[in-house]
Design a protein around this motif. Structure first.
Motif, PDB file in Angstrom:
ATOM      1  N   ILE A  51       0.856  -1.185   0.000  1.00 27.57           N
ATOM      2  CA  ILE A  51       0.000   0.000   0.000  1.00 27.57           C
ATOM      3  C   ILE A  51       0.895   1.240   0.000  1.00 27.57           C
ATOM      4  CG2 ILE A  51      -1.791   1.296   1.224  1.00 27.57           C
ATOM      5  CD1 ILE A  51      -2.797  -1.360   0.124  1.00 27.57           C
ATOM      6  N   ARG A  53       1.306   5.206   0.148  1.00 27.77           N
ATOM      7  CA  ARG A  53       0.716   6.476   0.561  1.00 27.77           C
ATOM      8  C   ARG A  53       1.751   7.574   0.362  1.00 27.77           C
ATOM      9  NH1 ARG A  53      -3.350   4.035   0.172  1.00 27.77           N
ATOM     10  NH2 ARG A  53      -4.844   3.439   1.793  1.00 27.77           N
ATOM     11  N   GLU A  54       1.302   8.814   0.451  1.00 27.67           N
ATOM     12  CA  GLU A  54       2.214   9.937   0.243  1.00 27.67           C
ATOM     13  C   GLU A  54       3.400   9.895   1.194  1.00 27.67           C
ATOM     14  OE1 GLU A  54       1.864  14.734   0.637  1.00 27.67           O
ATOM     15  OE2 GLU A  54       0.210  13.705  -0.358  1.00 27.67           O
ATOM     16  N   ASP A  55       3.144   9.435   2.426  1.00 27.09           N
ATOM     17  CA  ASP A  55       4.205   9.451   3.435  1.00 27.09           C
ATOM     18  C   ASP A  55       4.639   8.058   3.895  1.00 27.09           C
ATOM     19  OD1 ASP A  55       1.849   8.835   4.652  1.00 27.09           O
ATOM     20  OD2 ASP A  55       2.119  10.169   6.370  1.00 27.09           O
ATOM     21  N   SER A  56       4.192   6.999   3.211  1.00 31.83           N
ATOM     22  CA  SER A  56       4.563   5.661   3.679  1.00 31.83           C
ATOM     23  C   SER A  56       4.418   4.598   2.593  1.00 31.83           C
ATOM     24  CB  SER A  56       3.702   5.256   4.886  1.00 31.83           C
ATOM     25  OG  SER A  56       2.361   5.105   4.484  1.00 31.83           O
ATOM     26  N   THR A  75     -10.084  -3.014   0.192  1.00 28.26           N
ATOM     27  CA  THR A  75      -9.490  -1.669   0.247  1.00 28.26           C
ATOM     28  C   THR A  75     -10.008  -0.775  -0.873  1.00 28.26           C
ATOM     29  OG1 THR A  75      -7.525  -2.452  -0.962  1.00 28.26           O
ATOM     30  CG2 THR A  75      -7.385  -2.373   1.451  1.00 28.26           C
ATOM     31  N   GLY A  81     -10.052   1.325   4.842  1.00 27.64           N
ATOM     32  CA  GLY A  81      -8.621   1.409   4.596  1.00 27.64           C
ATOM     33  C   GLY A  81      -7.975   0.054   4.801  1.00 27.64           C
TER      34      GLY A  81
END
Length: 198
Positions: A51, A53-56, A75, A81
């Motif tokens: 997955i 994400r912008e920060d992970s 998801t 989520g």
């Protein structure tokens, strides 16, 4: 996309495991049932979903392709989520989830932490036939309670770092709370009980 990982298990806790892949430790989030199958020092393979994400970048691990595919479908539902999807799979096997959706069993779906009645209704509506037919009707939930389930849950808790003296009363309480339940459900409830006592 990282489709699977194979390596030596170097750590296991209540929510994740670390696999050593050629000297790199990869942390993978997984259900208690999946984590209970891992043994530190053993070579193991996990089917994974990455997955982004912008920060992970987070890896989620599963026992087979079916479980991973169901996770990916979950998801894709608005309001669900990856952590909620993982919570769903901690309570239901893929086939048990298919059955709950097919029979529109809202009550069963609300047993998942974080899913209320409206969330269950949305899941049933949005999943529809996306999950496909059940692959085996013989085992809706992974195992029934009883002596075998009790022993499996105890072994899993010990592997996760609890001792038998702590684990046994928690399992007994979980069985009293849940009645007829799968090993995964019993394990999850036992972990909640143990966590509340620390």
């Amino acid at each position: 996309m990282i489709a699977h990982l194979r390596g030596m298990v170097t750590a296991v806790n209540t929510s994740s495991a670390v696999l050593d892949i050629h000297g790199i430790g990869m942390r993978v989030l997984a259900t208690p049932d999946t984590l209970a199958k891992l043994r530190i020092g053993d070579d193991s393979t996990l089917i994974t979903s990455l997955i982004v994400r912008e920060d992970s970048l987070t890896l989620y691990g599963f026992v087979d392709d079916d479980e991973r595919d169901v996770f990916d479908i979950l998801t894709g539902i608005s309001g669900i989520g990856p952590r909620t999807a993982l919570a769903v799979l901690a309570v239901f096997s893929p086939d048990a989830l298919r059955e709950a959706v097919e029979t529109k069993n809202e009550v069963a779906l609300t047993r998942v932490s974080g899913i209320g009645k409206k969330g269950a209704q949305r899941m049933i509506l949005e999943l529809g036939s996306k999950l496909g037919p059940a692959r085996s009707r013989s085992g809706e939930l992974k195992k029934n309670t009883g002596a075998i389930a009790d022993a499996d849950v105890l072994e899993a808790l010990i592997n996760l770092g609890w001792n038998e003296r702590e684990a046994t009363p928690a399992i007994t309480e979980a069985m009293a709370d849940l009645g007829q339940a799968s090993v995964a459900q019993l394990l999850r409830r036992s972990l909640q009980i143990l966590g509340s006592r620390r």
